[in-house]
Design a protein around this motif. Structure first.
Motif, PDB file in Angstrom:
ATOM      1  N   UNK A  57       2.553   0.387 -10.205  1.00  0.00           N
ATOM      2  CA  UNK A  57       3.558  -0.640  -9.926  1.00  0.00           C
ATOM      3  C   UNK A  57       3.135  -1.928 -10.625  1.00  0.00           C
ATOM      4  N   UNK A  58       4.026  -2.492 -11.439  1.00  0.00           N
ATOM      5  CA  UNK A  58       3.817  -3.800 -12.069  1.00  0.00           C
ATOM      6  C   UNK A  58       4.540  -4.837 -11.219  1.00  0.00           C
ATOM      7  N   UNK A  59       3.810  -5.846 -10.767  1.00  0.00           N
ATOM      8  CA  UNK A  59       4.373  -6.843  -9.857  1.00  0.00           C
ATOM      9  C   UNK A  59       4.239  -8.226 -10.485  1.00  0.00           C
ATOM     10  N   UNK A  60       5.373  -8.917 -10.614  1.00  0.00           N
ATOM     11  CA  UNK A  60       5.385 -10.303 -11.098  1.00  0.00           C
ATOM     12  C   UNK A  60       5.602 -11.244  -9.915  1.00  0.00           C
ATOM     13  N   UNK A  67      -1.047  -5.339 -11.223  1.00  0.00           N
ATOM     14  CA  UNK A  67      -0.795  -3.922 -11.478  1.00  0.00           C
ATOM     15  C   UNK A  67      -1.537  -3.133 -10.406  1.00  0.00           C
ATOM     16  N   UNK A  68      -0.808  -2.304  -9.668  1.00  0.00           N
ATOM     17  CA  UNK A  68      -1.402  -1.498  -8.607  1.00  0.00           C
ATOM     18  C   UNK A  68      -1.341  -0.026  -8.996  1.00  0.00           C
ATOM     19  N   UNK A  69      -2.511   0.613  -9.049  1.00  0.00           N
ATOM     20  CA  UNK A  69      -2.617   2.044  -9.350  1.00  0.00           C
ATOM     21  C   UNK A  69      -3.073   2.731  -8.063  1.00  0.00           C
ATOM     22  N   UNK A  70      -2.273   3.619  -7.563  1.00  0.00           N
ATOM     23  CA  UNK A  70      -2.607   4.242  -6.276  1.00  0.00           C
ATOM     24  C   UNK A  70      -2.507   5.760  -6.376  1.00  0.00           C
ATOM     25  N   UNK A  71      -3.289   6.435  -5.551  1.00  0.00           N
ATOM     26  CA  UNK A  71      -3.191   7.888  -5.405  1.00  0.00           C
ATOM     27  C   UNK A  71      -3.473   8.256  -3.952  1.00  0.00           C
ATOM     28  N   UNK A  72      -3.072   9.456  -3.552  1.00  0.00           N
ATOM     29  CA  UNK A  72      -3.300   9.928  -2.184  1.00  0.00           C
ATOM     30  C   UNK A  72      -4.401  10.980  -2.148  1.00  0.00           C
ATOM     31  N   UNK A 108     -10.761  -2.810  -5.420  1.00  0.00           N
ATOM     32  CA  UNK A 108     -10.690  -1.372  -5.164  1.00  0.00           C
ATOM     33  C   UNK A 108     -10.596  -1.168  -3.661  1.00  0.00           C
ATOM     34  N   UNK A 109      -9.482  -0.643  -3.218  1.00  0.00           N
ATOM     35  CA  UNK A 109      -9.245  -0.393  -1.794  1.00  0.00           C
ATOM     36  C   UNK A 109      -9.233   1.128  -1.591  1.00  0.00           C
ATOM     37  N   UNK A 145      -7.157   8.044   0.332  1.00  0.00           N
ATOM     38  CA  UNK A 145      -6.666   7.695  -0.989  1.00  0.00           C
ATOM     39  C   UNK A 145      -7.300   6.438  -1.560  1.00  0.00           C
ATOM     40  N   UNK A 146      -6.760   6.025  -2.706  1.00  0.00           N
ATOM     41  CA  UNK A 146      -7.329   4.882  -3.425  1.00  0.00           C
ATOM     42  C   UNK A 146      -6.208   4.005  -3.975  1.00  0.00           C
ATOM     43  N   UNK A 147      -6.389   2.694  -3.859  1.00  0.00           N
ATOM     44  CA  UNK A 147      -5.493   1.729  -4.500  1.00  0.00           C
ATOM     45  C   UNK A 147      -6.360   0.748  -5.285  1.00  0.00           C
ATOM     46  N   UNK A 148      -6.109   0.668  -6.583  1.00  0.00           N
ATOM     47  CA  UNK A 148      -6.812  -0.295  -7.432  1.00  0.00           C
ATOM     48  C   UNK A 148      -5.813  -1.376  -7.819  1.00  0.00           C
ATOM     49  N   UNK A 149      -6.146  -2.621  -7.502  1.00  0.00           N
ATOM     50  CA  UNK A 149      -5.260  -3.747  -7.790  1.00  0.00           C
ATOM     51  C   UNK A 149      -5.870  -4.587  -8.905  1.00  0.00           C
TER      52      UNK A 149
END
Length: 736
Positions: A321-324, A331-336, A370-371, A377-381
C-alpha cells in the motif's frame, strides 16, 4: 541569469523590473506627447530650429523603441537604449538656450516636461542616482528657463512642480522595484548554492547506498557460494556471477538518472512479485518534488522486503500500500505469514539491516519500522518525511521604501507649500483659500503618517479620503464662486495634492481606495471645468495628471507584487531543477568511482567464477576474503581502517570468520577510535575460528565489544593510548 557584457550578472527579477520601467517610460512619453500636442496645434509654442526638434523627437522615439522591444533584446542592449534616451533628454536641456527663438516663448517645450519618462529610463540605465539626478536637472532647468525666456506664470510653475512630484514618485517606486528584483535574485542565488550543495551530498549518499545494496543483493551471495565446497551447480553459480558482473558494470550508466513516477514504479515492482498494490491519498506538490534517492530508496527497500517475505513465508498472502499524507510518503508491505521477533535479527542479516532499515535510514527523513511477532504475520512500514518545497525568501525592502516615501513626503510638502504661496501671490485676495487647501492637504498627510501600522485602518483611511475629496470639492467651489478663478493647472493645483494623498494610501496597501478616490477627483474636475466653461482640451490636461500619478503608482505596486510572486515561482522551479541536476551529477560521479573500485577488486573474481571452472582452495580463500572485505564496507564503518583492516584480512586468510559492525553511526572522533582499532587488532590477531567486533551506539557504558572464539570483551576506556589498549591491558573487560 544573463550577462550584461561587463562581467555583471543580472537575475531574472531585476531584468523584469527593468522591462517594466522601460515600458512605463514609453507609456509616459505617449501621454506627454498626447497632452502637449494640443499646444502645437494651437501654435502655443515658438518656432524652434529643426535640430532642436530632432533631438527632442529622437529622445521620444528611442524611448518608445526601447519599450516595444524590451523583452526581445539583451539586458545590455536595453540599458544602452535607456541610456541613449536619457542622454538625448539631457542634451535637450543643455542645448535649449541655443534653440530659444528670438521673440521668446510662451510655453516650455513638451520634452522638458517629460521628467517622469526620463526618470524611468534613467533608473534602467544607471539606477537611483541617475534617476534622481535626471528629475532634479529637469525641474531646475524648467524653472530657470521659464525665468529667463518666458512662461513664468502660475500654470507653468505648478506644472513643473507637479512634474517634480511625478518624477520623484517614479524614482521611489521604480527604485523599490529594482531593489526587490535584485533582492529576489540574491536570495535565489544564495538558496541555490546551499540547496545544490546539500543535494549533491545527498546524491553521493544515495549512490553509496545504492552501490552497497547492489553489492549485498548481487555480489555477496555469489562470493559466499563460490567460497564454499558445497555441491552447488557450477553453471548456475556461473550464470549468477555473470549477472552480477553485468549489473555492476552498468551501475554508473543506468542508475543515476531520474526515476519514473513513484506510484508507477511501485506498482510495477508489486506486479513482478505477484503482489496486490493500492494507493491511499493523493500526491501533493511537495511529495511530488521528492528526488531520485527517495524514489529509489523506497523502491529498493520494498523490493528487498518482498524478497524476504517470499523467502521466509512463501505461502503467505502479500500486499503493498502506497500512502500519501501531508507530511510523509509511506509504503506498507504486509504478509500473513508466520512472523518473527524483530529483536532477534542476527547481526549478519544484512537483507533487513542493510537493504531495508539501513537504506531507509540513509534517506533524508527516511525510516523503516518492522511490526512482526511469531504467529501474526509481518508489516514493514517505509516512511519518508515530505520536505517542504524549497523556499526563496522574499527580501525585506521596507526600510528602503520607507526612506523613499519619507523623501517623497518632504518633496510633497515643499511643492504644495510653493504652489499655495505662488497662487496666493499671483491671485490677490485668495490667500485664505490657498492656506485652507494647504492645511487640509498637510493635515491629511499627517494623519496618514501617524498610522501605527503599514496598512492604515479603515477609519483612518476614511478620514484621509474625506479630507482629500472634501477639500478638493470645497476648493473647486470656492475658487469658482468666491474668487472667480479660471479653470487651469495653476488654480487647480490642490487637485494633484489630493491625488498624491491617494498615492500615499496606495503605497500603504490601500490601492482600491486610491483608485476609487481618483475617479472622484476626475469627476469633480470634469464637472468644475464644464460648469466653468473651460475648453475640453483644458479639462483633459488638468484631469490627466491625477490619473497618471495615482494610476502609475497603483500599477507599479501591483506589478511589484505580481513580479515577486511570479519570479519567486520561477526561482523555485529553477532551484528544484538545479537540485536535481546537482544530485544526478554527484550520484553519477560517486557511482563511477565505486564501479571503478569494484572493477579493480571484485569484477575479476566474478568473471573467474562466471567462467564455470572448479575453484581451487586458494581461490575459495580469495573469494571469502573479498566477501569479508565487502561486508566490512557495508557494516564495518569506522572499523574498516588500519591497523584493524590488515589484521582482519590476515585472519580471514587463516580461515577465521570475522564480522565487523559499526552501530555508532560515525559519531566517534579519531582520538577515541584509534585505541579501539588497536585493541581489536590485537585480539583478532589471536583468533582461531570466529571474531565479531562491534562499535556500540553513543551513550553506552562500553564503547565497543569484541567476541573472539566465544569470549566477549568490552572496551570501556574513553581516551587511552594505543599502548594501553593493547591486550592484555586493563581497558578491556573479558567475560565468558
Amino acid at each position: 541569469m544573463t550577462n550584461t557584457g561587463r562581467g555583471e550578472r543580472i537575475g531574472t527579477a531585476e531584468r523584469s523590473a527593468r522591462h517594466i520601467l522601460v515600458l512605463d517610460s514609453a507609456l509616459l512619453i505617449v501621454i506627454v506627447v498626447a497632452v502637449h500636442v494640443t499646444f502645437l496645434l494651437k501654435g502655443g509654442q515658438g518656432q524652434f530650429p529643426l535640430w532642436s526638434l530632432m533631438i527632442a523627437w529622437l529622445a521620444a522615439f528611442v524611448t518608445l523603441v526601447a519599450g516595444v522591444i524590451a523583452r526581445r533584446v539583451s539586458d545590455l542592449t536595453l540599458r544602452l537604449l535607456a541610456l541613449l534616451a536619457v542622454a538625448l533628454y539631457w542634451m535637450t536641456l543643455v542645448t535649449f538656450p541655443a534653440a530659444v527663438p528670438v521673440e521668446g516663448i510662451d510655453r516650455i517645450p513638451w520634452t522638458l516636461s517629460a521628467t517622469g519618462a526620463a526618470a524611468a529610463a534613467a533608473l534602467v540605465a544607471g539606477g537611483r542616482a541617475l534617476g534622481w539626478a535626471t528629475v532634479i536637472a529637469g525641474t531646475t532647468a524648467g524653472m530657470v528657463f521659464r525665468t529667463l525666456y518666458g512662461g513664468l506664470d502660475l500654470d507653468g510653475v505648478v506644472n513643473d512642480l507637479q512634474a517634480l512630484l511625478t518624477g520623484a514618485l517614479i524614482c521611489v517606486i521604480g527604485g523599490h522595484m529594482l531593489a526587490v528584483g535584485r533582492g529576489l535574485d540574491g536570495e535565489a542565488a544564495s538558496a541555490a548554492v546551499s540547496a545544490t550543495r546539500e543535494s549533491a551530498e545527498s546524491g553521493r549518499l544515495a549512490a553509496r547506498t545504492k552501490a552497497a545494496t547492489l553489492v549485498h543483493d548481487e555480489v555477496l551471495a555469489t562470493l559466499v557460494l563460490a567460497s564454499t565446497d558445497l555441491p552447488i551447480p557450477r553453471e548456475r553459480l556461473a550464470a549468477q556471477a555473470r549477472t552480477a558482473v553485468s549489473t555492476v558494470t552498468s551501475l554508473a550508466d543506468g542508475q543515476a538518472h531520474e526515476p519514473v513516477m513513484l506510484r508507477a514504479a511501485l506498482a510495477e515492482e508489486a506486479r513482478l512479485h505477484c503482489v496486490s498494490f493500492s494507493v491511499r491519498g493523493e500526491s501533493t506538490p511537495a511529495s511530488g518534488a521528492t528526488f531520485a534517492q527517495t524514489h529509489e530508496g523506497l523502491i529498493g527497500a520494498m523490493r528487498q522486503a518482498l524478497r524476504n517475505s517470499i523467502q521466509h513465508a512463501p505461502d503467505a498472502a502479500r500486499s503493498v500500500v502506497l500512502i500519501y499524507t501531508d507530511s510523509e510518503i509511506r509504503v506498507e508491505i504486509s504478509d500473513d505469514g508466520p512472523g518473527f521477533d524483530p529483536g532477534r535479527i542476527n547481526d549478519d542479516r544484512l537483507g533487513i539491516r542493510q537493504s531495508i532499515v539501513g537504506r531507509m535510514d540513509r534517506l533524508p527523513g527516511g525510516s523503516a519500522d518492522i511490526d512482526s511477532a511469531p504467529g501474526r504475520g509481518t508489516v514493514i512500514r517505509l516512511r519518508v518525511t515530505v520536505a517542504p518545497e524549497p523556499e526563496i525568501g522574499l527580501p525585506d525592502n521596507r526600510v528602503s521604501l520607507r526612506a523613499g516615501v519619507t523623501v517623497l513626503t518632504y518633496i510633497y510638502v515643499a511643492t504644495q507649500a510653493a504652489c499655495a504661496l505662488l497662487a496666493a501671490i499671483l491671485i490677490p485676495g485668495s490667500w485664505p483659500l490657498q492656506l485652507a487647501m494647504l492645511a487640509t492637504a498637510l493635515g491629511a498627510a499627517e494623519i496618514l503618517r501617524a498610522a501605527p501600522h503599514r496598512v492604515p485602518s479603515l477609519g483612518r483611511t476614511a478620514v484621509v479620503v474625506s479630507l482629500a475629496g472634501g477639500g478638493l470639492i470645497a476648493g473647486v467651489i470656492a475658487s469658482h464662486s468666491l474668487y472667480g478663478m479660471a479653470f487651469s493647472y495653476g488654480t487647480m493645483w490642490f487637485a494633484v495634492g489630493a491625488a498624491f494623498l491617494l498615492v500615499s494610501l496606495a503605497l500603504r496597501g490601500r490601492s482600491g481606495v486610491a483608485l476609487v478616490g481618483t475617479a472622484v477627483i476626475v469627476a469633480v474636475l470634469v464637472t468644475a471645468g464644464v460648469l466653468g466653461g473651460a475648453p475640453a482640451v483644458q479639462i483633459v490636461q488638468v484631469g490627466v495628471r491625477p490619473v497618471v500619478l495615482v494610476g502609475l503608482a497603483v500599477a507599479l505596486l501591483l506589478v511589484v507584487d505580481r513580479m515577486q510572486r511570479r519570479i519567486t515561482l520561477l526561482h523555485r522551479e529553477a532551484l528544484v531543477s538545479a537540485q536535481k541536476q546537482s544530485w544526478t551529477l554527484a550520484a553519477r560521479s560517486e557511482l563511477t568511482g565505486r564501479v571503478a573500485e569494484l572493477a579493480r577488486t571484485v569484477i575479476p573474481l566474478l568473471r573467474r567464477i562466471g567462467s564455470g571452472t572448479e575453484p581451487t582452495d586458494v581461490e575459495r580463500s580469495e573469494y571469502a576474503s573479498c566477501e569479508g572485505d565487502l561486508r566490512d564496507g557495508l557494516r564495518a564503518g569506522l572499523l574498516a581502517r588500519d591497523p584493524l583492516r590488515t589484521v582482519v584480512a590476515a585472519a580471514r586468510e587463516r580461515g577465521v570468520d570475522v564480522l565487523l559492525l559499526d552501530d555508532n553511526g560515525g559519531f566517534v572522533d579519531d582520538a577515541v577510535i584509534a585505541p579501539i582499532l588497536a585493541w581489536m587488532a590485537g585480539l583478532i590477531g589471536a583468533a582461531e575460528t570466529r571474531a565479531v567486533g562491534r562499535l556500540l551506539p553513543a551513550g553506552r557504558a562500553a564503547q565497543a565489544t569484541l567476541t573472539v572464539d566465544g569470549t566477549q570483551t568490552e572496551f570501556t576506556g574513553a581516551r587511552v593510548t594505543a599502548a594501553q589498549a593493547q591486550p592484555p591491558a586493563g581497558t578491556g573487560r573479558r567475560r565468558r
